[in-house]
Design an enzyme around this catalytic site. Structure first.
Site, PDB file in Angstrom:
ATOM      1  N   ARG A 151       8.457   3.953  -4.582  1.00 20.64           N
ATOM      2  CA  ARG A 151       8.562   2.965  -3.534  1.00 20.64           C
ATOM      3  C   ARG A 151       7.535   1.731  -3.856  1.00 20.64           C
ATOM      4  O   ARG A 151       7.593   0.908  -3.352  1.00 20.64           O
ATOM      5  CB  ARG A 151       8.366   3.782  -2.288  1.00 20.64           C
ATOM      6  N   TYR A 173       1.006  -1.177   0.132  1.00 23.65           N
ATOM      7  CA  TYR A 173      -0.169   0.037   0.068  1.00 23.65           C
ATOM      8  C   TYR A 173       0.798   1.197   0.024  1.00 23.65           C
ATOM      9  O   TYR A 173       1.998   1.048   0.285  1.00 23.65           O
ATOM     10  CB  TYR A 173      -0.854   0.111   1.046  1.00 23.65           C
ATOM     11  N   GLU A 180      11.850   2.729  14.527  1.00 21.12           N
ATOM     12  CA  GLU A 180      11.143   3.791  14.079  1.00 21.12           C
ATOM     13  C   GLU A 180       9.719   3.661  14.866  1.00 21.12           C
ATOM     14  O   GLU A 180       9.360   3.160  15.684  1.00 21.12           O
ATOM     15  CB  GLU A 180      10.754   3.482  12.628  1.00 21.12           C
ATOM     16  N   LYS A 232       6.492  -2.076   1.973  1.00 20.45           N
ATOM     17  CA  LYS A 232       5.342  -1.434   2.745  1.00 20.45           C
ATOM     18  C   LYS A 232       4.308  -2.141   2.477  1.00 20.45           C
ATOM     19  O   LYS A 232       3.308  -2.100   1.553  1.00 20.45           O
ATOM     20  CB  LYS A 232       5.207   0.035   1.834  1.00 20.45           C
TER      21      LYS A 232
END
Length: 286
Positions: free
Chosen positions: A52, A33, A182, A150
């Protein structure tokens, strides 16, 4: 008003949008996504998100069902149909519906599933929380080892958000081997003097599109940028801390595990970087 969404080439009222129960995105989280921000009715950093997306698909050996120009056109149409001035566009591409459940990847002839929808966020550029900053807790990083892809595997980040909420905080930062990786849906940073420190790219963090832009703008503004791991203790003792993501841009962090960071208020570096980011992204929006 009902949203208009996109499903496999069609624009539909959200109530009419359907995906098969055999879709691998539903059964296996076998999909990727992207979230693209919208400011002033325009797409922010679209090219970065498209690059990306292509990388994530390639890492999972999935073919892209849509070209960049068509994707941009579809996003713009969703913005138009839903009258979005500030908000986000969520895009998801899965390996599709092979007709039954199986761990084995389906034949390449099975078409991908592609869906997209908008989220209207009128105060996206100036949310009240940006004036006071995030409070975060730290939790063990128990995600799989390829978070640089992702994917839609977001259960543990979701659990991290809920743990933060239960603690009366805004977010969780993940910690592995004593160092911050993160946030649940964002990259993490600390500031010491004129130096901005954030974890180096690798398979253990998402290669943030907002991260790349903010670090570029920071260097242009004469800040020092150091890409390395940092500990929770370092973060608590820092002058400032902040997070970045497409949904929050640059968000000051004022408390970590109950300990005040800096003055306990959004620091000048984070505030300035947020201003620069919004100004520069608006210039290049499409």
């Amino acid at each position: 008003m009902s949203r208009t969404v996109y499903v496999n080439g069609d624009y539909l009222p959200e109530a009419d949008a359907k995906v098969s129960i055999f879709d691998r995105g539903f059964l296996m989280a076998d999909g990727v996504y992207e979230v693209t921000s919208v400011l002033d009715g325009k797409l922010i950093d679209f090219e970065g998100h498209a690059v990306r997306l292509a990388r994530s698909l390639a890492e999972l050996e999935m073919a892209s069902p849509i070209g960049d120009d068509d994707l941009a056109g579809m996003f713009r149409e969703l913005v138009r149909l839903n009258r979005i001035e500030q908000g986000m566009i969520y895009l998801q591409i899965t390996r599709g519906n092979p007709g039954d459940r199986s761990f084995v990847f389906p034949d390449a002839s099975v078409p991908s599933t592609i869906v997209a929808f908008t989220q209207d966020v009128p105060n996206l550029a100036e949310p009240p929380v940006a004036k006071v900053g995030f409070k975060v807790i730290t939790i063990p990083d128990l995600r799989w080892d390829r978070v640089d892809i992702k994917t839609t595997q977001l259960l543990y980040p979701s659990m991290g958000k809920m743990l933060a909420r239960k603690a009366g905080c805004d977010d969780s930062w993940f910690v592995a081997d004593g160092a911050v990786t993160e946030g649940t849906s964002n990259n993490a940073y600390i500031v010491k003097g004129n130096r901005i420190i954030t974890r180096q790219l690798g398979s253990d963090i998402l290669h943030g599109i907002t991260r790349a832009a903010v670090l570029r703008f920071a260097a242009e503004a004469q800040f020092e940028v150091e890409e390395r791991a940092f500990t929770v203790a370092e973060a608590q003792a820092a002058d400032e801390a902040f997070s970045t993501a497409a949904s929050i841009f640059v968000m000051p962090v004022v408390e970590i595990d109950g300990k005040t960071v800096g003055t306990g208020k959004p620091g000048p570096v984070a505030v300035r970087l947020r201003e620069i980011y919004l100004e520069e992204m608006r210039k290049t929006a499409i």
